[in-house]
Design a protein around this motif. Structure first.
Motif, PDB file in Angstrom:
ATOM      1  N   UNK A  47       0.853  -1.187   0.000  1.00 16.55           N
ATOM      2  CA  UNK A  47       0.000   0.000   0.000  1.00 16.55           C
ATOM      3  C   UNK A  47       0.885   1.232   0.000  1.00 16.55           C
ATOM      4  N   UNK A  48       0.505   2.224  -0.786  1.00 12.18           N
ATOM      5  CA  UNK A  48       1.304   3.452  -0.850  1.00 12.18           C
ATOM      6  C   UNK A  48       1.197   4.299   0.400  1.00 12.18           C
ATOM      7  N   UNK A  49       0.162   4.080   1.212  1.00 12.58           N
ATOM      8  CA  UNK A  49      -0.003   4.847   2.441  1.00 12.58           C
ATOM      9  C   UNK A  49       0.781   4.245   3.588  1.00 12.58           C
ATOM     10  N   UNK A  50       1.062   5.104   4.563  1.00 18.18           N
ATOM     11  CA  UNK A  50       1.791   4.640   5.747  1.00 18.18           C
ATOM     12  C   UNK A  50       1.308   5.405   6.974  1.00 18.18           C
ATOM     13  N   UNK A  51       0.001   5.615   7.039  1.00 15.72           N
ATOM     14  CA  UNK A  51      -0.581   6.341   8.152  1.00 15.72           C
ATOM     15  C   UNK A  51      -1.017   5.409   9.268  1.00 15.72           C
ATOM     16  N   UNK A  52      -1.631   5.975  10.304  1.00 15.74           N
ATOM     17  CA  UNK A  52      -2.062   5.162  11.458  1.00 15.74           C
ATOM     18  C   UNK A  52      -3.024   4.031  11.078  1.00 15.74           C
ATOM     19  N   UNK A  72       5.033   2.072  -0.168  1.00 12.87           N
ATOM     20  CA  UNK A  72       5.541   1.782  -1.514  1.00 12.87           C
ATOM     21  C   UNK A  72       4.522   0.900  -2.227  1.00 12.87           C
ATOM     22  N   UNK A  73       3.687   1.514  -3.030  1.00 10.86           N
ATOM     23  CA  UNK A  73       2.702   0.754  -3.783  1.00 10.86           C
ATOM     24  C   UNK A  73       3.092   0.558  -5.234  1.00 10.86           C
ATOM     25  N   UNK A  74       4.333   0.908  -5.580  1.00 12.69           N
ATOM     26  CA  UNK A  74       4.754   0.875  -6.982  1.00 12.69           C
ATOM     27  C   UNK A  74       5.647  -0.308  -7.329  1.00 12.69           C
ATOM     28  N   UNK A  75       6.371  -0.825  -6.347  1.00 10.50           N
ATOM     29  CA  UNK A  75       7.371  -1.865  -6.619  1.00 10.50           C
ATOM     30  C   UNK A  75       6.771  -3.240  -6.417  1.00 10.50           C
ATOM     31  N   UNK A  76       6.924  -4.118  -7.387  1.00  9.41           N
ATOM     32  CA  UNK A  76       6.394  -5.472  -7.312  1.00  9.41           C
ATOM     33  C   UNK A  76       7.325  -6.355  -6.486  1.00  9.41           C
ATOM     34  N   UNK A  77       6.826  -7.005  -5.429  1.00  9.67           N
ATOM     35  CA  UNK A  77       7.683  -7.925  -4.671  1.00  9.67           C
ATOM     36  C   UNK A  77       8.237  -9.037  -5.557  1.00  9.67           C
ATOM     37  N   UNK A  78       9.450  -9.406  -5.324  1.00 13.72           N
ATOM     38  CA  UNK A  78      10.128 -10.418  -6.145  1.00 13.72           C
ATOM     39  C   UNK A  78       9.362 -11.737  -6.118  1.00 13.72           C
ATOM     40  N   UNK A  81       3.622 -14.024  -8.751  1.00 15.17           N
ATOM     41  CA  UNK A  81       2.998 -14.646  -9.923  1.00 15.17           C
ATOM     42  C   UNK A  81       1.587 -14.165 -10.161  1.00 15.17           C
ATOM     43  N   UNK A  82       0.988 -13.510  -9.147  1.00  9.09           N
ATOM     44  CA  UNK A  82      -0.389 -13.039  -9.249  1.00  9.09           C
ATOM     45  C   UNK A  82      -0.527 -11.779  -8.405  1.00  9.09           C
ATOM     46  N   UNK A  83      -1.179 -10.769  -8.965  1.00  8.51           N
ATOM     47  CA  UNK A  83      -1.517  -9.555  -8.214  1.00  8.51           C
ATOM     48  C   UNK A  83      -3.028  -9.505  -8.068  1.00  8.51           C
ATOM     49  N   UNK A  84      -3.505  -9.325  -6.840  1.00  9.33           N
ATOM     50  CA  UNK A  84      -4.926  -9.139  -6.567  1.00  9.33           C
ATOM     51  C   UNK A  84      -5.104  -7.706  -6.106  1.00  9.33           C
ATOM     52  N   UNK A  96       1.203  -2.384 -11.730  1.00 11.91           N
ATOM     53  CA  UNK A  96       0.630  -3.282 -12.738  1.00 11.91           C
ATOM     54  C   UNK A  96       1.497  -3.344 -13.990  1.00 11.91           C
ATOM     55  N   UNK A  97       2.176  -2.249 -14.276  1.00 12.93           N
ATOM     56  CA  UNK A  97       3.153  -2.282 -15.377  1.00 12.93           C
ATOM     57  C   UNK A  97       4.275  -3.255 -15.036  1.00 12.93           C
ATOM     58  N   UNK A  98       4.701  -3.236 -13.783  1.00 13.25           N
ATOM     59  CA  UNK A  98       5.749  -4.173 -13.350  1.00 13.25           C
ATOM     60  C   UNK A  98       5.243  -5.610 -13.399  1.00 13.25           C
ATOM     61  N   UNK A  99       3.963  -5.810 -13.047  1.00 10.67           N
ATOM     62  CA  UNK A  99       3.389  -7.152 -13.112  1.00 10.67           C
ATOM     63  C   UNK A  99       3.348  -7.659 -14.546  1.00 10.67           C
ATOM     64  N   UNK A 100       2.955  -6.776 -15.479  1.00 11.39           N
ATOM     65  CA  UNK A 100       2.917  -7.182 -16.886  1.00 11.39           C
ATOM     66  C   UNK A 100       4.310  -7.562 -17.378  1.00 11.39           C
ATOM     67  N   UNK A 101       5.305  -6.789 -16.979  1.00 12.33           N
ATOM     68  CA  UNK A 101       6.680  -7.080 -17.401  1.00 12.33           C
ATOM     69  C   UNK A 101       7.172  -8.407 -16.826  1.00 12.33           C
ATOM     70  N   UNK A 102       6.658  -8.766 -15.647  1.00  9.08           N
ATOM     71  CA  UNK A 102       7.076 -10.008 -14.994  1.00  9.08           C
ATOM     72  C   UNK A 102       6.214 -11.199 -15.399  1.00  9.08           C
ATOM     73  N   UNK A 103       5.189 -10.952 -16.233  1.00 10.78           N
ATOM     74  CA  UNK A 103       4.303 -12.035 -16.650  1.00 10.78           C
ATOM     75  C   UNK A 103       3.314 -12.445 -15.574  1.00 10.78           C
ATOM     76  N   UNK A 104       3.049 -11.562 -14.601  1.00 12.20           N
ATOM     77  CA  UNK A 104       2.113 -11.864 -13.514  1.00 12.20           C
ATOM     78  C   UNK A 104       0.714 -11.386 -13.884  1.00 12.20           C
ATOM     79  N   UNK A 105      -0.280 -12.199 -13.629  1.00 10.44           N
ATOM     80  CA  UNK A 105      -1.667 -11.833 -13.895  1.00 10.44           C
ATOM     81  C   UNK A 105      -2.143 -10.826 -12.849  1.00 10.44           C
TER      82      UNK A 105
END
Length: 489
Positions: A47-52, A72-78, A81-84, A96-105
């Motif tokens: 999640x990009x937020x880091x509040x209470x 950090x909501x932009x970086x895909x964890x190594x 295989x699937x993003x929900x 999601x651009x990173x997911x597409x590049x990694x072949x993750x649905x």
């Protein structure tokens, strides 16, 4: 309509051992993360937020052994295989651009729920009767659930309202998954539909289409295409609004199961394969033996509350979906008769000095506000808030003859003021130069000053509320409180 076979559910085993990233730590994200972890997936929530609020939820997940990454909501964890994704995440998000590049649905929680459906006692998963549209989704879905319950069916109104769909299909603690319901009434937003490519409802309805959320979808065409996904794979009926040709076009473009029918609803006299209104009756010429020559009475207009035109349309759409499922006319009447709408939807608050005060704070866009204004005459209109890119010329042009006066508040009120100046120059306008929460009390006092006995003071903002309030409910509550204060002097 094009025809395609209904696709089977993939089942829980498809998620076991998967490395899944859940985007968003809100209600749907928490539901998805917990469900997938229970099914054996290795889950990380980002999640990009880091509040209470985010930290509190992350702490809950950590206690359950689920990893989180806040800020950090932009970086895909190594290894993902699937993003929900949660519904609000935009399609152009870097994650999601990173997911597409990694072949993750990339899919949403609705798609996960669809894949997790399991057979109930009858041997099949509970069918979904699905509802979308720019306006009226929640009311129609809840009407549909009321009708289904009146028919003796185990059901719930779910999806974009109420309990997350994943929790519904998996069942509660100690409950056999899928066994609790015979059929589900499912509200779906355009966001949810965008991320649900495998969804194949029993039957579905698109209530209407008007510009909304274009900043998210990018264009009206993309918004409409996402709404139209609700028809794909329908088995029995694609329900459309005969007064809104764009909804019928979506039916024509849909891939559906062999034998699925197009069923329209209209506020006029229905033709064959339509539901409509004859004098003071709601009638069905779609689900009858001889639809060329006969019609079936379903309910009286007076059974629908409030009996505003757009709400009659909601009732017809709900009835069409129920009839597609085989519900008898008596249950349609009883379900509509016993249904009570949610607060802040054309809710009569009070009558003060001969003036009726109505709260339709849920009218957060121009299409909804036009429907609300069309149900009243003459009107002192309270409007304004966050425009979300809306243009108000058509709304004002079509409503000008009903307006006694207008009271404007909120950040983007100047856009409505300009439209009033162009298309209703003789309508008095009170422009309140403030966006604090106390502005609503002043707006009600101004409206009372401008109104005459027999008028309606209508809160139908045509805008979102977040410039001044937490949500439309808080805005409606502020209006009602101000009206009560007015009544007590």
């Amino acid at each position: 309509m094009n025809h395609s076979p209904n696709r089977p559910a993939e089942g829980a085993a498809a998620f076991a051992g998967q490395r899944v990233t859940v985007a968003g730590i809100g209600v749907s994200g928490l539901s998805a993360a917990r469900a997938l972890a229970r099914l054996g997936a290795e889950v990380t929530v980002v999640d990009g937020g880091d509040g209470p609020a985010q930290r509190a939820r992350a702490g809950q997940l950590a206690a359950e052994g689920i990893a989180t990454r806040l800020g950090d909501g932009d970086t895909l964890p190594a290894g993902t295989g699937l993003v929900v994704t949660s519904p609000g995440w935009r399609p152009d998000s870097p994650l999601f651009a990173a997911a597409a590049a990694a072949g993750a649905e990339v899919i949403g929680d609705v798609e996960v729920a669809w894949r997790l459906r399991r057979p109930g006692p009858g041997g099949e998963p509970a069918p979904w009767l699905a509802v979308t549209g720019t306006n009226g989704k929640t009311t129609t879905t809840r009407m549909l659930a009321s009708i289904l319950r009146a028919a003796g069916l185990r059901t719930a109104a779910v999806g974009n309202i109420g309990t997350p769909l994943i929790d519904v299909v998996l069942g509660g603690p100690g409950e056999e998954a899928g066994a609790a319901y015979d059929v589900l009434a499912v509200e779906l937003s355009s966001y949810q539909l965008h991320w649900a490519p495998g969804l194949r409802p029993h039957s579905a309805a698109v209530l209407n289409l008007a510009p909304d959320h274009l900043d998210w979808h990018g264009s009206m065409a993309a918004y409409a295409a996402d709404k139209g996904r609700i028809y794909h794979g329908n088995r029995v009926a694609c329900v459309y609004n005969a007064a809104d040709p764009a909804t019928e076009e979506l039916v024509r473009a849909a891939d559906v199961a062999e034998g699925c029918r197009a069923v329209g609803f209209t506020l006029g006299t229905p033709g064959p394969s339509q539901l409509g209104v004859v004098e003071d009756l709601l009638v069905d010429r779609a689900f009858v033996r001889d639809r060329q020559r006969t019609a079936q009475e379903l309910a009286a207009v007076s059974d629908v509350r409030p009996a505003a035109p757009h709400n009659i349309a909601n009732a017809l759409a709900a009835a069409a979906l129920a009839r597609a499922y085989g519900v008898e006319p008596a249950a349609v009447r009883e379900g509509l008769r016993t249904f009570r709408p949610d607060a802040h939807r054309i809710t009569r608050v009070a009558e003060v000095a001969g003036v009726t005060y109505v709260d339709d704070s849920k009218a957060t866009n121009t299409h909804a506000a036009l429907a609300s204004l069309s149900a009243c005459r003459p009107v002192v209109w309270i409007a304004g808030g966050l425009a979300k890119g809306a243009v108000f010329d058509d709304l004002v042009r079509e409503s000008a003859g009903r307006l006694r006066a207008a009271v404007l508040l909120g950040r983007d009120r100047h856009l409505i003021a300009a439209a009033l100046a162009r298309h209703a120059p003789d309508v008095p306008v009170a422009d309140l130069d403030r966006t604090d929460t106390g502005a609503m009390a002043e707006a009600v006092r101004e409206a009372a000053r401008l109104a005459q006995p027999g008028d309606t003071v209508l809160l139908a903002p045509a805008c979102a509320s977040m410039d001044m309030f937490t949500d439309y409910s808080e805005r409606g509550d502020a209006f009602a409180a101000a009206v009560r204060e007015l009544a007590t002097g």
